[in-house]
Design an enzyme around this catalytic site. Sequence first.
Site, mmCIF file in Angstrom:
data_model
loop_
_atom_site.group_PDB
_atom_site.id
_atom_site.type_symbol
_atom_site.label_atom_id
_atom_site.label_comp_id
_atom_site.label_asym_id
_atom_site.label_seq_id
_atom_site.Cartn_x
_atom_site.Cartn_y
_atom_site.Cartn_z
ATOM 1 N N LYS A 1 1.695 -7.510 15.844
ATOM 2 C CA LYS A 1 2.893 -7.769 15.049
ATOM 3 C C LYS A 1 3.336 -9.224 15.188
ATOM 4 O O LYS A 1 3.497 -9.722 16.306
ATOM 5 C CB LYS A 1 4.024 -6.851 15.504
ATOM 6 C CG LYS A 1 3.711 -5.371 15.367
ATOM 7 C CD LYS A 1 4.751 -4.502 16.056
ATOM 8 C CE LYS A 1 4.319 -3.048 16.062
ATOM 9 N NZ LYS A 1 5.222 -2.191 16.859
ATOM 10 N N CYS B 1 0.316 3.227 6.195
ATOM 11 C CA CYS B 1 1.590 3.866 6.536
ATOM 12 C C CYS B 1 2.092 4.774 5.405
ATOM 13 O O CYS B 1 2.380 4.298 4.300
ATOM 14 C CB CYS B 1 2.636 2.805 6.844
ATOM 15 S SG CYS B 1 4.253 3.501 7.256
ATOM 16 N N GLU C 1 13.585 1.817 8.145
ATOM 17 C CA GLU C 1 13.510 3.275 8.058
ATOM 18 C C GLU C 1 13.405 3.716 6.596
ATOM 19 O O GLU C 1 14.265 3.402 5.767
ATOM 20 C CB GLU C 1 14.683 3.969 8.740
ATOM 21 C CG GLU C 1 14.612 3.921 10.258
ATOM 22 C CD GLU C 1 13.396 4.662 10.809
ATOM 23 O OE1 GLU C 1 13.331 5.899 10.725
ATOM 24 O OE2 GLU C 1 12.490 3.982 11.325
ATOM 25 N N SER C 2 12.342 4.457 6.295
ATOM 26 C CA SER C 2 12.038 4.800 4.903
ATOM 27 C C SER C 2 13.137 5.630 4.250
ATOM 28 O O SER C 2 13.445 5.433 3.068
ATOM 29 C CB SER C 2 10.700 5.543 4.821
ATOM 30 O OG SER C 2 10.763 6.800 5.472
#
Length: 232
Positions: A38, A11, A63-64
């Site tokens: 997951k 990712c 959320e990055s």
Amino acid sequence: MTLHLISHDLCPYVQRAVISLAEKGVDFERSNIDLGNKPDWFRAISPLGKTPVLLADGVPIFESAVILEYLEETQPHPLHPGSPLERARHRAWMEFGSATLNDIAGFYSASDERTFAAKTAGLRRKFEWLEGELGTGPYFSGDLFSLVDVVFGPVFRYFDTFDRIADFGVLAELSKVGRWRRALADRPSVVQAVSSDYPRLLERFIERRGSRLSWILEENTVQLGAGTWQAR
């Protein structure tokens, strides 16, 4: 405060968080999960079902972009410039970096030659924009390593693999972009954001896409070892 980063091997958004944490010298734990399977505990803390998720004293932040801003607000060694106008400008180019990652996904997923050519051209236009924006380097803002660099480190990492597959011309003759790419490739925080088997894992991921790039990889290269190819 304890920080636990929920991660995935490939990712690029996870890499952003790892690079930022490394630049700030912050201790953290990192756990990889399989996004194809997951675990229930991950579904319970990630409403969007994506990585990264940062557990800050057990509280999930997802959320990055949000994670990066949280680290800026709570940890030392800021990576944003001091001026509000420059911070806004940097945030805009960080969004441009996210759009570039979307174009990269389109590039490696394109199913036919025509779509692949269009995605390649779209990526080229993105980097031509960057060529016009960059200064003397080595980083986006000269000597200052910033969150824009954090965002583009994972972007350029893809091209280490793409370039071994074939010459697609996306970055050709863009001298400022090339200099920036080399500077980020040498930055310890960027290098250490992925495991040593990242190239092999990315190759396998591309092979399984069933895309035009998968076909080019199969036709033009053979794997010699982890992340190393040789033309047939």
